[in-house]
Structures are given as C-alpha cells and as structure tokens.
Motif scaffolding. Structure first.
Motif, short mmCIF file in Angstrom:
data_model
loop_
_atom_site.label_atom_id
_atom_site.label_comp_id
_atom_site.label_asym_id
_atom_site.label_seq_id
_atom_site.Cartn_x
_atom_site.Cartn_y
_atom_site.Cartn_z
N MET A 49 0.83 -1.21 0.00
CA MET A 49 0.00 0.00 0.00
C MET A 49 0.87 1.27 0.00
SD MET A 49 -3.16 0.98 0.04
CE MET A 49 -4.01 -0.51 0.56
N THR A 65 2.56 1.89 -3.34
CA THR A 65 1.71 2.52 -4.36
C THR A 65 1.57 4.01 -4.10
OG1 THR A 65 0.52 0.45 -4.50
CG2 THR A 65 -0.52 2.34 -5.51
N LYS A 66 1.38 4.37 -2.83
CA LYS A 66 1.22 5.79 -2.49
C LYS A 66 2.49 6.57 -2.80
CE LYS A 66 -2.30 5.15 1.00
NZ LYS A 66 -2.71 5.34 2.39
N ILE A 114 4.98 5.80 -4.99
CA ILE A 114 5.28 5.99 -6.42
C ILE A 114 4.28 6.94 -7.07
CG2 ILE A 114 6.61 3.87 -6.87
CD1 ILE A 114 4.14 2.53 -7.86
N THR A 115 3.05 6.97 -6.55
CA THR A 115 2.07 7.90 -7.10
C THR A 115 2.47 9.35 -6.77
OG1 THR A 115 0.39 6.21 -6.80
CG2 THR A 115 -0.39 8.41 -7.29
N SER A 148 5.30 10.38 -8.87
CA SER A 148 4.88 10.69 -10.23
C SER A 148 4.28 12.10 -10.30
CB SER A 148 3.85 9.65 -10.68
OG SER A 148 3.39 9.95 -11.97
N GLU A 149 3.45 12.45 -9.31
CA GLU A 149 2.82 13.78 -9.29
C GLU A 149 3.88 14.88 -9.15
OE1 GLU A 149 -0.37 14.35 -9.74
OE2 GLU A 149 -0.89 12.24 -9.77
N GLY A 191 -2.66 16.44 -3.46
CA GLY A 191 -2.80 14.98 -3.46
C GLY A 191 -1.58 14.31 -2.85
N ARG A 200 -1.54 14.51 0.83
CA ARG A 200 -2.41 13.54 1.50
C ARG A 200 -1.82 12.13 1.47
NH1 ARG A 200 -6.69 16.66 -0.74
NH2 ARG A 200 -6.61 15.47 -2.65
N LEU A 201 -1.07 11.81 0.40
CA LEU A 201 -0.56 10.44 0.28
C LEU A 201 0.65 10.19 1.18
CD1 LEU A 201 -0.74 9.93 -3.60
CD2 LEU A 201 -2.16 8.86 -1.86
#
Lengths: 99, 142
Positions: free
Chosen positions: A1, A4-5, A7-8, A11-12, A73, A76-77
């Motif tokens: 979990m 994923t957060k 790497i996201t 990316s952003e 975003g 928050r991640l």
C-alpha cells in the motif's frame, strides 16, 4: 500500500518539476527518527517558483490544465510535506513516508 | 512508440493495458480508441488495468476523458481490474473518476457492458415509441 502511495506521489511531484519547474532533481534518501525509519524524496527545480503557495495548496487549483491535485494529493498520500518556493528562483518539495 | 492494442469483440472493444502507461501512450490510446469506436461502430469499451501498478492524476484524467468521450460517441466504458492499493491511492489523491463504470474483472465487466448497452437500447425504444404515440395531451387553445 505504501509503495503505491509513494510511487504515485513521486509521479505527481516529478511531473510538477518537469512541467512547471522546467526540469530539476530528485533526491531520495532513507531517514530515521528515533525508532522509525522512512523514505524521503526531495524534488528541486529552478523554475519560475510559486507566487502564492497557499493558493497552490488549494485542492483543485491548477495553473495548467491538470486536475490541480499534484501538490495537495501528494500531501495527502505522504506523512510529511514541506514546500518552499522563491518566485524567480525555484521550488523545493520534500515529502516523507514513515514505515 | 508503444501503442496499446484495441481488440474488437462483436460490438465491444477490449483494451488491456500491459505496457508502462506513460503520458504519450495514454494520450495515444485516447485518440486511437475514439477513432476505433467510430470505425468499428462499438457500443461498449472494456479497459483492463489489472497489470497497472500505479494510476496518477494524469492517467486518471485520461481514463476519465476516455469514458466521457466514448459516451458522446454513444458508447459505454467499463474499467476493470483495479488493484485495491490503487483504489485507495487515487481516492486519497482526489481523483473521483465519476461517471466511469467499474467491475472487478473482465468477465464482470463484459456482463455489465451487456446490461448497459441493452438498457440503453430499451430506453431508446420506449422514448421513440412515446414520441410516435404521444400527442401533447393538454394542448388546449385559450
């Protein structure tokens, strides 16, 4: 979990560096605070900077045709989020996730 | 440049995203898919993202745009196979993906598309029928 957060968020924030900062660097490090270990990513660019940091951290605010979720975003991640920007000189965003 | 293959299955199109879904691939898919919907006369699109490890706001926007554009072309879109970690991550990120249909797997997605397409053709039929049969009931002149 967490993976994923992370790497996201990467990316952003990486996209911000490319699109707004006109390219830059990312520094990834393992950090430790007392018993906790974590991952910190620091994105630095020497682009135009952000005039109004508070506005940039408003959900949905976008200077381009994005969704305006890159900064808010990622905040928050991740567990920690720090943004410093000097107009005309560049922007640094540092985010940390604790294990 | 990598392009994502679009398979035609009857009146549906099947897209399985297995390559790295970076920006240019995503935009190319959007373009290819809208063209293919027209050329194939497709009524439904199934997009399988089970191999994707990450969906960021850009990809989310492209997927949402694909669904919206398809609908304008009289075609429904169902997104299938989203991994749980991605569902949680994009929710936290703030991507709503509103108006996009989802199913857990390709099989469920195909069944859902079938229902959506059928429901739409039924609605179309009743609407047309009432248009033919229906005269405005209370059109009185004063």
């Amino acid at each position: 979990m967490n993976q994923t957060k992370i790497i996201t968020a990467a990316s952003e924030l990486g996209r911000n560096v490319l699109e707004h900062g006109l390219g830059g660097d990312v520094h990834i490090e393992r950090v430790q605070r007392q018993e906790k270990i974590g991952l910190r990513m620091t994105f630095t660019d020497s682009g135009p900077g952000i005039e109004n940091v508070n506005l940039a951290l408003t959900d949905g605010y976008t200077s381009k045709n994005g969704l305006g979720l890159g900064l808010t975003g990622s905040k928050r991640l991740m567990d920690e989020f720090e943004l410093t920007s000097i107009p005309g000189q560049g922007t640094t965003v540092s985010v940390t996730k604790w294990k | 440049m990598d392009r994502i293959p679009i398979l035609k299955l009857g009146d549906k199109l099947l897209v399985t995203i297995q390559v790295d879904f970076h920006d240019r691939v995503a935009l190319a898919l959007q373009e290819d898919l809208t063209e293919k919907i027209l050329s194939a006369g497709a009524k439904g699109v199934l997009i399988d993202i089970s191999a994707l490890e990450m969906v960021d706001s850009f990809m989310g926007r492209v997927l949402g745009n694909i669904a919206k554009a398809s609908r304008l072309l009289d075609c429904e879109t169902v997104l299938v196979g989203m991994q749980p970690a991605i569902a949680i991550t994009i929710t936290e990120l703030g991507i709503a993906l509103q108006g996009i249909h989802t199913a857990l797997n390709a099989e469920g997605g195909m069944a859902l598309l079938e229902r959506l397409i059928k429901a739409k053709s039924n609605r179309g039929r009743t609407a047309n029928a009432s248009k033919i049969a229906g005269r405005p009931p209370n059109l009185q002149r004063g």
